[in-house]
Design a protein around this motif. Sequence first.
Motif, PDB file in Angstrom:
ATOM      1  N   UNK A  24       0.853  -1.201   0.000  1.00 43.73           N
ATOM      2  CA  UNK A  24       0.000   0.000   0.000  1.00 43.73           C
ATOM      3  C   UNK A  24       0.885   1.248   0.000  1.00 43.73           C
ATOM      4  N   UNK A  25       0.249   2.391   0.027  1.00 46.72           N
ATOM      5  CA  UNK A  25       0.886   3.654   0.374  1.00 46.72           C
ATOM      6  C   UNK A  25       2.142   4.027  -0.392  1.00 46.72           C
ATOM      7  N   UNK A  26       3.129   4.505   0.353  1.00 47.53           N
ATOM      8  CA  UNK A  26       4.341   5.030  -0.273  1.00 47.53           C
ATOM      9  C   UNK A  26       5.126   3.944  -1.009  1.00 47.53           C
ATOM     10  N   UNK A  27       5.189   2.739  -0.443  1.00 47.06           N
ATOM     11  CA  UNK A  27       5.933   1.656  -1.098  1.00 47.06           C
ATOM     12  C   UNK A  27       5.394   1.411  -2.494  1.00 47.06           C
ATOM     13  N   UNK A  28       4.090   1.309  -2.581  1.00 46.88           N
ATOM     14  CA  UNK A  28       3.441   1.074  -3.871  1.00 46.88           C
ATOM     15  C   UNK A  28       3.705   2.245  -4.831  1.00 46.88           C
ATOM     16  N   UNK A  29       3.575   3.467  -4.318  1.00 46.73           N
ATOM     17  CA  UNK A  29       3.812   4.663  -5.148  1.00 46.73           C
ATOM     18  C   UNK A  29       5.268   4.701  -5.630  1.00 46.73           C
ATOM     19  N   UNK A  30       6.199   4.303  -4.772  1.00 47.01           N
ATOM     20  CA  UNK A  30       7.617   4.283  -5.168  1.00 47.01           C
ATOM     21  C   UNK A  30       7.861   3.271  -6.288  1.00 47.01           C
ATOM     22  N   UNK A  31       7.193   2.119  -6.201  1.00 52.37           N
ATOM     23  CA  UNK A  31       7.337   1.097  -7.243  1.00 52.37           C
ATOM     24  C   UNK A  31       6.881   1.671  -8.588  1.00 52.37           C
ATOM     25  N   UNK A  32       5.690   2.269  -8.592  1.00 49.80           N
ATOM     26  CA  UNK A  32       5.123   2.783  -9.840  1.00 49.80           C
ATOM     27  C   UNK A  32       5.958   3.933 -10.395  1.00 49.80           C
ATOM     28  N   UNK A  33       6.444   4.787  -9.496  1.00 47.27           N
ATOM     29  CA  UNK A  33       7.266   5.915  -9.943  1.00 47.27           C
ATOM     30  C   UNK A  33       8.594   5.421 -10.526  1.00 47.27           C
ATOM     31  N   UNK A  34       9.243   4.486  -9.816  1.00 50.47           N
ATOM     32  CA  UNK A  34      10.533   3.963 -10.301  1.00 50.47           C
ATOM     33  C   UNK A  34      10.350   3.326 -11.670  1.00 50.47           C
ATOM     34  N   UNK A  35       9.303   2.526 -11.830  1.00 47.46           N
ATOM     35  CA  UNK A  35       9.066   1.850 -13.110  1.00 47.46           C
ATOM     36  C   UNK A  35       8.804   2.879 -14.203  1.00 47.46           C
ATOM     37  N   UNK A  36       8.047   3.941 -13.866  1.00 45.48           N
ATOM     38  CA  UNK A  36       7.732   4.947 -14.890  1.00 45.48           C
ATOM     39  C   UNK A  36       8.983   5.730 -15.285  1.00 45.48           C
ATOM     40  N   UNK A  37       9.982   5.785 -14.398  1.00 43.09           N
ATOM     41  CA  UNK A  37      11.237   6.481 -14.733  1.00 43.09           C
ATOM     42  C   UNK A  37      12.236   5.532 -15.402  1.00 43.09           C
ATOM     43  N   UNK A  38      11.794   4.303 -15.714  1.00 48.63           N
ATOM     44  CA  UNK A  38      12.651   3.379 -16.456  1.00 48.63           C
ATOM     45  C   UNK A  38      13.572   2.529 -15.600  1.00 48.63           C
ATOM     46  N   UNK A  39      13.416   2.584 -14.275  1.00 48.26           N
ATOM     47  CA  UNK A  39      14.246   1.739 -13.416  1.00 48.26           C
ATOM     48  C   UNK A  39      13.717   0.308 -13.415  1.00 48.26           C
ATOM     49  N   UNK A  40      14.588  -0.615 -13.049  1.00 42.65           N
ATOM     50  CA  UNK A  40      14.130  -1.979 -12.797  1.00 42.65           C
ATOM     51  C   UNK A  40      13.805  -2.063 -11.308  1.00 42.65           C
ATOM     52  N   UNK A  41      12.697  -2.702 -10.985  1.00 43.47           N
ATOM     53  CA  UNK A  41      12.193  -2.641  -9.610  1.00 43.47           C
ATOM     54  C   UNK A  41      11.984  -4.039  -9.040  1.00 43.47           C
ATOM     55  N   UNK A  42      12.402  -4.222  -7.787  1.00 45.06           N
ATOM     56  CA  UNK A  42      12.008  -5.421  -7.046  1.00 45.06           C
ATOM     57  C   UNK A  42      11.075  -4.937  -5.935  1.00 45.06           C
ATOM     58  N   UNK A  43       9.783  -5.215  -6.133  1.00 47.06           N
ATOM     59  CA  UNK A  43       8.774  -4.816  -5.145  1.00 47.06           C
ATOM     60  C   UNK A  43       8.594  -5.968  -4.164  1.00 47.06           C
ATOM     61  N   UNK A  44       8.521  -5.648  -2.878  1.00 46.20           N
ATOM     62  CA  UNK A  44       8.379  -6.715  -1.879  1.00 46.20           C
ATOM     63  C   UNK A  44       7.227  -6.411  -0.916  1.00 46.20           C
ATOM     64  N   UNK A  45       6.667  -7.479  -0.383  1.00 43.42           N
ATOM     65  CA  UNK A  45       5.600  -7.331   0.621  1.00 43.42           C
ATOM     66  C   UNK A  45       5.497  -8.612   1.426  1.00 43.42           C
ATOM     67  N   UNK A  46       4.857  -8.502   2.573  1.00 43.21           N
ATOM     68  CA  UNK A  46       4.679  -9.709   3.406  1.00 43.21           C
ATOM     69  C   UNK A  46       3.820 -10.738   2.698  1.00 43.21           C
ATOM     70  N   UNK A  47       2.766 -10.245   2.038  1.00 39.39           N
ATOM     71  CA  UNK A  47       1.867 -11.160   1.299  1.00 39.39           C
ATOM     72  C   UNK A  47       2.031 -10.883  -0.183  1.00 39.39           C
ATOM     73  N   UNK A  48       2.487 -11.889  -0.925  1.00 45.45           N
ATOM     74  CA  UNK A  48       2.764 -11.696  -2.354  1.00 45.45           C
ATOM     75  C   UNK A  48       1.483 -11.338  -3.105  1.00 45.45           C
ATOM     76  N   UNK A  49       0.344 -11.847  -2.607  1.00 44.75           N
ATOM     77  CA  UNK A  49      -0.926 -11.572  -3.302  1.00 44.75           C
ATOM     78  C   UNK A  49      -1.222 -10.068  -3.331  1.00 44.75           C
ATOM     79  N   UNK A  50      -0.697  -9.335  -2.332  1.00 52.49           N
ATOM     80  CA  UNK A  50      -0.984  -7.898  -2.248  1.00 52.49           C
ATOM     81  C   UNK A  50      -0.243  -7.096  -3.309  1.00 52.49           C
ATOM     82  N   UNK A  51       0.796  -7.697  -3.931  1.00 50.48           N
ATOM     83  CA  UNK A  51       1.551  -6.944  -4.947  1.00 50.48           C
ATOM     84  C   UNK A  51       1.552  -7.649  -6.310  1.00 50.48           C
ATOM     85  N   UNK A  52       0.762  -8.716  -6.398  1.00 51.89           N
ATOM     86  CA  UNK A  52       0.701  -9.490  -7.648  1.00 51.89           C
ATOM     87  C   UNK A  52       0.390  -8.564  -8.825  1.00 51.89           C
TER      88      UNK A  52
END
Length: 291
Positions: A24-52
């Motif tokens: 949720x929140x900032x972590x999710x926003x950081x993932x989307x922002x990094x990807x939109x700026x062309x970075x490669x991203x490893x997004x992590x969470x306690x429950x994988x279903x939450x970031x699928x």
Amino acid sequence: MATDSSVDEVSSNSPVVLITGCSTGLGRALVLEAASQGLRVIATARKISAIENLRAPNIAILTLDVTASMSQLEDFANKALTVFGQVDILINNAGYPLVGALEEVSSDQTLGIFKTNFFGSLNVANVFLPHFRARHSGTIINISSMMPYITTPGSGPYTATKAALDSITKVWAGELAPFKIRVMGVSLGFTRTELLGSNLNTVENTVKNPIPDYTIVRELHEQVRALYGHEPNDVQKVAKRIFDVVLTHNELPVMFPLGDDAVTSADEYLNQRRSEFEKWKELGMGVSADD
Ligand SMILES: NC(=O)c1ccc[n+]([C@@H]2O[C@H](COP(=O)([O-])OP(=O)(O)OC[C@H]3O[C@@H](n4cnc5c(N)ncnc54)[C@H](OP(=O)(O)O)[C@@H]3O)[C@@H](O)[C@H]2O)c1
């Protein structure tokens, strides 16, 4: 607009950022922002279903509970490093709030919040540092809070975790400079996420035996609850500003207040500390040993 193949092309040379707490929140926003700026991203969470639903050509997803044991975290780092072959930027973002007077919060609850907000960041960074040191490169971003500037009644355990995080951020800045590893703490102001919503009143972080005398704390809790949805800072703008700073400046501030409220709080804090220091500094001197 980039085609899928050009995204892959950009991705294969771009920095890799690993972010904790992306459900949720900032972590999710950081993932989307990094990807939109062309970075490669490893997004992590306690429950994988939450970031699928974040999965994309340049976004990999992995399970990570930052309170895991060191050996589990080492296994996690080895796995993460095989995804794109490297990690360039680590963002310690996972964290949760807790409102209660220092006297009434149980020691288990205080330990619990330190396990996530402080030890989670320390331990996750420590399992990536061998990789960063070997490459003489890397950036650690610790998502802290403006609360250490404010130290509001009722914010004790949360503020203490962030103040402790700020302390190791400053120590790391010195320890890791010889390895060309950059470290920045973000003293974030109130931002629209789930922090003051569903994550404020979970069973494990609700005070079990409130002490009625602490009316000031109950009032603060109500004020914070009422702020949910009206926090002054926009999470996507916050995420963008963090990457704008990290990607366009070689030298980073050790502590970066982010949000107008955070900048104002830092300013007031520094002025108060300076004026208190000037008033008392004479009394702090003159106790040197005679030899
Ligand atoms: N929003 C603000 O006003 C504000 C202000 C200052 C600082 N901050 C800091 O910003 C960071 C992000 O918070 P947010 O505002 O985005 O709140 P949020 O929406 O509540 O997100 C917090 C995230 O941390 C994750 N998390 C909690 N415990 C974890 C653990 N043990 N392992 C892995 N992930 C865990 C949560 O995942 P689950 O879904 O699994 O619980 C969630 O994804 C936190 O460090 C917070 O202290 C926020």
